[in-house]
Design an enzyme around this catalytic site. Structure first.
Site, short mmCIF file in Angstrom:
data_model
loop_
_atom_site.label_atom_id
_atom_site.label_comp_id
_atom_site.label_asym_id
_atom_site.label_seq_id
_atom_site.Cartn_x
_atom_site.Cartn_y
_atom_site.Cartn_z
N GLU A 222 0.81 -1.21 0.00
CA GLU A 222 0.00 0.00 0.00
C GLU A 222 0.85 1.27 0.00
OE1 GLU A 222 -2.62 -3.16 1.97
OE2 GLU A 222 -0.54 -2.49 2.21
N PHE B 67 -12.01 -6.71 14.02
CA PHE B 67 -10.89 -7.18 13.22
C PHE B 67 -10.55 -6.16 12.14
CE2 PHE B 67 -9.36 -9.64 9.47
CZ PHE B 67 -8.13 -10.03 10.00
N GLN B 68 -9.31 -5.78 12.08
CA GLN B 68 -8.78 -4.81 11.12
C GLN B 68 -9.51 -3.47 11.18
OE1 GLN B 68 -8.36 -6.62 7.17
NE2 GLN B 68 -6.31 -7.32 7.74
N LYS C 156 -17.73 -0.65 5.52
CA LYS C 156 -18.07 -1.62 4.48
C LYS C 156 -19.56 -1.66 4.18
CE LYS C 156 -17.24 -6.30 2.81
NZ LYS C 156 -16.59 -7.61 3.04
N MET D 262 24.29 9.63 3.20
CA MET D 262 24.11 10.94 3.80
C MET D 262 24.35 10.91 5.30
SD MET D 262 23.64 14.10 3.20
CE MET D 262 22.76 14.46 1.69
#
Length: 557
Positions: free
Chosen positions: A51, A113-114, A163, A471
């Protein structure tokens, strides 16, 4: 007509002119993905490996086109994996709409969940965000989100959708709307004509004027007007990292990058000018260094569309809260064309300092960029990760057009360039795209090589391989008595085997001839490519101004 939530989402995306979306599916967005499947002839979906890669791809798409980039992710970890990309876009004023799924409304707040409060998490790094709990507000929310993302100072907007709102059985009335997808000008108080005239007289009378142009010029599509101003008034011009390409660097008036790793000429001009025109810049700490001594001999005029940036980092003498293009359009008629031979001669003398940096018969990062310029005639897109290689890409490529450099400036996101190169190439399918990386940054998102390979994108990843976090090592050398704590990378990675596994072409380069051949073949064959270019371990980015020092206290070795 009655539509379900997923149908409304896709209809709204089409209304907004969206033709490509980057993302990764999951349970909370399955209904949306099902509708995208039914409309794949209208909206192309690019499946990334992660993602975060999708968010950077949407960012690269947006920066290189000026359009709104769109990214889609599922709830929980899918949503939180977007956070770095959203923050990157926020810091650099990139228009983006991030769409996330969430658990159903009845399950919110129950540690389902999630489930994650993504609107709470992203509140400080978005222009605005929403959680849509009523399907009747879905279309209105999408239209408003896109308007906010592209208007005024652009930036990311997040829409979180439970959802059940996308369930096929959840419907409402939907009316299509004709949308103007052009950038909407932010309604600001009108700057008086007297104030424009006053600034014009400052420019007309200045003996040592200097322009400092930033990303705001590019966002406002004001590059043409900026070049006209500088040429008409014979004013030397520098840019911030975000402003590279706003001013044609082949113009004799260009002094290049300014700030911590700016050119000697740019930094000297800041100190010696009597008028500083700061256009679309926010005076970041990497430019200012020592605030007390920044442009202390000059009157400072700041023009920015965001009121919050006025006098935030440095006090100014004149400030105008307005669109940069509008400012320049209104300013130009009041100017009297002139030449500044004495001032320009002094500026040219500073340009001659340190011109031989990295000129060598061995393979140097300067050669990386100059060879890409030669092979493409400068007609390509450059993306970068973050580190030494990012500054080499900024210093040694001549940017003549806006929107040709995609780089994480404000947040400094290692791993940004791989995703950004995907979005940039998708936006410009006929173009060559180069991602300039360090071996440290490359590790962050090398999984996106699979995406480049999957879609057969002519993206060339050039890894400046010095086997260290370059760096950080440079700072440890300069300020930590060479205590190289955790900056030496192991040499286990077999780049050739990785390239083969990922399905991309591979070149290993130790010499200039090796590199020239690799670049020429890459441009000719237009295929996904990984170039492993070996760099000396203590190669440095120079010039450099140490933190807190005056901008003209420049380290040259």
């Amino acid at each position: 007509m009655k539509l379900n939530g997923s149908q409304i989402i896709v209809k709204c995306l089409i209304e907004q002119g969206v033709d490509v979306i980057f993302g990764y599916p999951g349970g909370a967005v399955l209904n949306i993905y099902d509708e995208l499947y039914k409309n794949q002839d209208k909206i192309r979906h690019i499946l990334t490996s992660h993602e975060q890669g999708a968010s950077h791809a949407a960012d690269g798409y947006a920066r290189s086109t000026g359009k709104v980039g769109v990214v889609l992710a599922t709830s929980g970890p899918g949503a939180t994996n977007l956070v770095t990309g959203i923050a990157t876009a926020y810091m650099d004023s990139v228009p983006m709409v991030a769409i996330t799924g969430n658990v159903g409304v009845s399950s919110l707040g129950k540690d389902s969940f999630q489930e994650v409060d993504i609107t709470g998490i992203t509140m400080p790094i978005t222009k605005h965000n929403y959680i849509v709990k009523d399907i009747n507000k879905l279309a209105e929310t999408f239209r408003e989100a896109f308007a906010i993302a592209r208007s005024g100072r652009p930036g990311p907007v997040l829409i979180d959708i439970p959802k059940n709102i996308t369930d096929p059985k959840c419907t409402c009335e939907y009316e299509p709307v004709e949308i103007d997808t052009k950038v909407i000008a932010k309604k600001l108080p009108k700057v008086s004509e007297d104030k424009i005239k006053e600034v014009a007289e400052l420019i007309n009378n200045a003996k040592r004027p200097f322009i400092f142009a930033g990303g705001g010029i590019i966002r406002a599509n004001a590059s043409k007007e900026l070049n006209e101003l500088a040429t008409m008034m014979d004013i030397p011009t520098c840019t911030s990292l975000m402003g590279l390409g706003a001013f044609d660097q082949t113009n004799k008036l260009s002094t290049g990058l300014v700030g911590m790793h700016g050119t000697v000429a740019s930094n000297k001009c800041i100190v010696e000018c009597d008028l500083l025109l700061a256009l679309g810049v926010r005076f970041s700490d990497r430019v200012l260094s020592n605030r007390k001594h920044f442009a202390e001999n000059a009157k400072i005029v700041q023009v920015d569309i965001d009121l919050a940036e006025i006098d935030k980092n440095i006090p100014t003498d004149y400030s105008l809260v307005m669109d940069a293009k509008e400012f320049l359009d209104r300013l130009l008629p009041y100017l009297r064309p002139k030449k500044n031979p004495i001032w320009l001669a002094l500026v040219d003398s500073w340009k001659n300092i340190f011109t031989e940096n990295q000129m060598s018969s061995t393979l140097k990062p300067r050669f990386f960029m100059e060879e890409i310029q030669r092979a493409t005639n400068g007609d390509c897109y450059i993306c970068t990760e973050v580190g030494q290689h990012q500054l080499w890409a900024a210093q040694y490529f001549k940017y003549t057009k806006p929107n040709r450099l995609m780089s994480s400036g404000g947040l400094g996101t290692m791993g940004y360039g791989m995703g950004a190169s995907i979005g940039t190439q998708i936006a410009h399918p006929e173009a060559m795209v180069f991602n300039i990386a360090g071996d440290g940054s490359f590790r962050m998102n090398l999984n996106e090589l699979l995406t480049i390979s999957k879609y057969n994108l002519p993206v060339c990843v050039v890894v400046a391989n010095n086997q260290v976090l370059g760096m950080v090592r440079q700072w440890q050398t300069a300020f930590y008595e060479k205590r190289y704590s955790q900056t030496i990378l192991d040499t286990v990675l077999d780049y050739e085997a990785l390239a083969k596994a990922m399905g991309v072409a591979y070149y290993e380069c130790f010499t200039r001839d090796d590199y020239s051949k690799a670049i020429e073949e890459t441009v000719k064959l237009r295929r996904p490519t990984l170039i492993n270019a070996h760099v000396e371990i203590d190669e440095k980015v120079l010039p450099m101004v140490a933190p807190g020092h005056q901008i003209d206290d420049i380290m040259l070795k």
